[in-house]
Design a protein around this motif. Structure first.
Motif, short mmCIF file in Angstrom:
data_model
loop_
_atom_site.label_atom_id
_atom_site.label_comp_id
_atom_site.label_asym_id
_atom_site.label_seq_id
_atom_site.Cartn_x
_atom_site.Cartn_y
_atom_site.Cartn_z
N HIS A 53 -10.02 1.75 -7.06
CA HIS A 53 -10.67 0.35 -7.00
C HIS A 53 -11.52 0.17 -8.03
O HIS A 53 -12.53 0.92 -8.17
N ASP A 63 0.66 -1.16 0.03
CA ASP A 63 0.09 -0.03 -0.03
C ASP A 63 0.75 1.13 0.00
O ASP A 63 2.04 1.23 0.87
N GLU A 90 -11.30 5.46 5.52
CA GLU A 90 -11.66 4.14 4.84
C GLU A 90 -12.75 3.38 5.67
O GLU A 90 -12.89 3.75 6.81
N ASP A 126 -9.50 -6.77 -4.18
CA ASP A 126 -9.48 -6.08 -3.15
C ASP A 126 -9.36 -6.92 -1.94
O ASP A 126 -9.87 -8.21 -1.72
C1 BGC Z 1 -8.28 -1.21 0.82
C2 BGC Z 1 -7.40 -1.34 -0.46
C3 BGC Z 1 -5.97 -1.69 0.36
C4 BGC Z 1 -5.97 -3.15 0.83
C5 BGC Z 1 -4.67 -3.60 1.59
C6 BGC Z 1 -8.28 -2.80 1.68
O1 BGC Z 1 -9.11 -2.56 2.56
O2 BGC Z 1 -9.59 -1.15 0.25
O3 BGC Z 1 -7.37 -0.15 -0.72
O4 BGC Z 1 -4.85 -1.79 -0.96
O5 BGC Z 1 -7.01 -3.06 2.05
O6 BGC Z 1 -4.33 -2.93 2.55
#
Ligand code: BGC
Length: 759
Positions: free
Chosen positions: A183, A73, A475, A261
């Protein structure tokens, strides 16, 4: 017979002429080599490549010298090193990375050149850490102002998002790391992202939501794509034949790998057949179950070979970092920190200024610096995307260093910030405890307000650091509203009473309701979650060392309810479930509602369906078409200098389908300091045969001009970029009509116009 042959040949020529000229992926050069590798692999070895080996790695084949594939990430810094199979950090010293300004800040630069540097910087740090694929850029369209990941994403506009996505992707891949566009697709909300079904018309999908992905695949040859958590038109993104096979691979020529994802895979047969390559991070669907399906003859081995081929192409294109070279030095390095500064310094948006900025220090003023955001670090927080930053210059640190003894700075926290509370987030707190926590926070807030007022009352000027933080914007959860959090509006009113000489700096990655702070501020800036060097960049702007030059990548509405998805009662969808991420950290938690938390009042009663009935009228397209007033328009951003636009000329009056419209005009810096301006070209269809938004951005350019300097500029719009997606005919078609070309400094401040004809 001969006649038939001629007709057939003519037919082929016609198809070839009409076909889009699409560059061929560089990944295809590895196919001959892969032809020799695949026959050496057992079925078991192939299946091992199709799922997670560790939380952030998928397997290679050691026996054949094919290295494991390491993911990181993303999207605004290389994530710290985690345990192989848990989200716990390893606690290393040298995994401290550069925190780059987050997505909306990058977009506010309107600079593909800076986006390229940004990608370069990320790739360099990824290589230091032995990573093969960066999980970024994050390029979903900012559909709702409350979206939890708005700060990660770029813009509400597809043209701006696409240009930056292309440059970011090229920057990453030119430096030896694969980019992963995420995404894909239509992951435009965080609430119920793991269950929601997006119902979208194909025209809006093609014209608004897909262009950033399409451009990064077609123009930058992106090697990776991450399938989103949600469904699109009834199909999970990770098993969506339309999105993965038909559009991504067949139409756009994508030759790389699609990764799910994290925990976003839902099936075995559908996923592999419909285009998924790697299930991350586990192997529930693409492990033993897939092996069994192949052995039972349900999944042809040829499909497995094709999916493995797509992974191998990327593996062969990205040279693994030798183990003895990885992690030998600190991740964050000066060259990347400089990129972070450059982006930050060109991202800050001056929304309003009555002349109080740049700050006048000649009288050695007392400056009250009020607000938790003046000292808060924004590299990590919330759930997901975060960076263990080597350092982060806060606004107060930047100001203190750059002002030195030229003024007296007095800091007060001012309000009690929102704090990360995992127990609450994961529904492990009782209703009573939540209410008690909220009462105590309100008391602390009142105390902090009082202290701030005392300081403000005796200061010459107040710098109020308002805005969100990384708990508010996160998030896995959208915001309930765009109201400034922590009672900041109330504090602002009280501050104004004791000292009206206020400059407000918003530290946010997404829109806020500015109805209270805007009229009470002499100047107002948006300075984002602005990375490792954010405080230095902000101080340079406030002090006038550089002129502000950021432009809004999204509309700031007057109130949330004006924005399209809310106005049309498409969002919020009511009851919010625990996020899909909960299942990643705690397998025992089923998706269910969090006790004690308030739901957003439902406008659309079905919590698991998102209707995109605003169609293409996203962001400014809605406000301009409906003629609704906004707080600040898309593209807006003031400067300390002034610019004059003149002499617009267009290369022709009538344009055919293969032509390019070239707008030439003069831009002069009429002020007294060097400054950058972002010139923007919009189009308006005058007598169209199908519906169009009132205005659409089609080209832009960031320009640097010395005081008094002028330049002739050129903005190009290929006529092919003016087509629409005809849903009945399933193809791009021209709408031949009169077209007004507009050059301006924001979507609503148009300086030059010219009418042309598409024929
Ligand atoms: C997120 C992604 C991220 C992945 C790994 C997911 O919850 O939506 O953007 O790359 O986790 O950390």
């Amino acid at each position: 017979m001969f006649k038939q042959f001629i007709y057939f040949t003519l037919f082929l020529i016609l198809i070839a002429c009409n076909a889009e000229k699409r560059p061929v992926s560089a990944l295809l050069q590895y196919d001959a080599q892969i032809d020799t590798i695949l026959p050496q692999m057992t079925l078991e070895e192939k299946i091992e490549m199709l799922h997670g080996k560790y939380l952030f790695a998928s397997a290679g084949v050691e026996r054949l010298g094919i290295a494991d594939f390491n993911y990181a990430d993303g999207p605004f810094g290389i994530r710290e090193e985690l345990q192989p199979n848990s989200w716990m950090p390893l606690g290393w010293e040298n995994d401290q990375a550069t925190f780059f300004p987050t997505g909306s800040a990058l977009a506010a630069t309107w600079s593909p050149e800076l986006a390229y540097d940004y990608g370069t910087g990320l790739a360099r740090e990824a290589r230091f850490r032995g990573k093969d694929m960066l999980l970024g850029p994050a390029i979903n369209i900012q559909r709702i102002p409350t979206g939890g990941r708005t700060y990660e994403y770029l813009s509400e506009d597809p043209v701006l998002s696409a240009a930056l996505s292309v440059a970011y992707t090229k920057g990453v891949q030119d430096n030896g790391v694969a980019a992963c566009l995420k995404h894909y697709a239509l992951n435009n909300q965080e609430n119920n992202r793991g269950t929601v079904n997006v119902i979208v018309g194909e025209r809006a999908m093609r014209e608004i939501y897909l262009p950033p992905f399409e451009a990064a695949v077609v123009e930058a040859d992106a090697f990776g794509v991450m399938a989103a958590y949600n469904k699109v038109n009834g199909w999970w993104c990770a098993e969506n034949d339309m999105l993965l096979n038909k559009i991504l691979r067949d139409e756009w020529g994508f030759a790389g790998l699609v990764v799910s994802d994290w925990n976003g895979t839902h099936s075995t047969v559908q996923s592999i057949m419909n285009g998924l390559n790697v299930e991350m991070p586990g192997k529930r669907f693409l492990g033993q179950a897939l092996l069994d399906s192949v052995k039972a003859g349900i999944v042809p081995e040829a499909v497995i070979d094709q999916r493995v081929r797509e992974i191998l192409r990327v593996r062969l294109a990205i040279k693994p970092v030798p183990a003895e070279e990885a992690n030998q030095q600190m991740t964050s390095q000066a060259a990347q920190q400089e990129i972070a500064y450059q982006v930050a310094s060109k991202s800050i948006v001056l929304l309003k200024n009555d002349g109080v900025l740049p700050l006048e220090l000649s009288g050695k003023p007392v400056i009250a610096v009020i607000g938790d955001n003046a000292t808060r670090k924004m590299a990590s927080g919330g759930v997901g995307a975060g960076v263990k930053a080597l350092y982060e210059v806060t606004p107060l640190e930047g100001l203190t260093k750059k002002i030195d003894d030229r003024a007296t700075l007095v800091y007060e926290q001012g309000y009690e910030p929102e704090k990360l509370d995992w127990a609450r987030m994961f529904g492990r707190k009782s209703k009573e405890q939540i209410e008690k926590d909220d009462r105590e926070a309100a008391l602390r807030n009142a105390e902090l307000n009082e202290k701030a007022l005392a300081v403000a009352a005796t200061a010459d000027i107040v710098l109020f650091f308002a805005g969100n933080n990384r708990v508010v914007e996160t998030e896995a959860s959208d915001r309930m509203s765009i109201q400034l959090p922590s009672g900041q509006d109330e504090l602002m009113k009280k501050l104004y009473e004791v000292n009206p000489n206020i400059i407000t700096i918003l530290v946010s990655g997404a829109p806020n309701d500015l109805s209270t702070v805007n009229p009470l501020s002499r100047a107002l800036l948006l300075s984002w979650f602005n990375g490792t060097e954010g405080g230095n960049a902000l101080a340079d702007v406030l002090l006038g060392n550089i002129s502000p030059s950021g432009k809004l990548p999204f509309t700031l509405p007057i109130k949330l309810e004006d924005s399209p998805a809310y106005a049309l009662r498409n969002y919020p969808q009511g009851e919010k479930a625990k996020d899909v991420f909960v299942n990643l950290v705690d397998e025992t938690d089923a998706i269910s509602k969090i006790e004690g938390e308030k739901d957003q009042p439902a406008l659309n009663e079905d919590p698991n369906t998102a209707y995109y009935s605003e169609e293409s009228l996203v962001g400014y397209r809605w406000f301009e078409t409906k003629n609704l007033p906004v707080m600040y328009p898309f593209g807006h951003g003031l400067s300390y200098s002034t610019f004059n636009y003149s002499d617009l000329k267009v290369n022709k009056e009538k344009f055919g389908g293969n032509d390019e419209i070239i707008l030439r005009f003069k831009l002069e810096n009429t002020g007294s300091m060097a400054a950058d301006e972002v010139v923007q070209a919009y189009v308006h269809r005058m007598n169209p045969s199908v519906d169009w938004p009132m205005k659409e951005l089609k080209a832009f350019q960031r320009v640097s001009l010395q005081a008094g300097e002028s330049k002739m500029l050129e903005l190009n719009i290929p006529v092919s970029k003016l087509r629409y997606w005809n849903e009945s005919n399933q193809q791009w078609e021209s709408d031949l009509c009169e077209l007004e070309l507009m050059v301006g400094t924001s979507v609503s401040d148009i300086k030059l116009r010219k009418t042309i004809l598409l024929k």
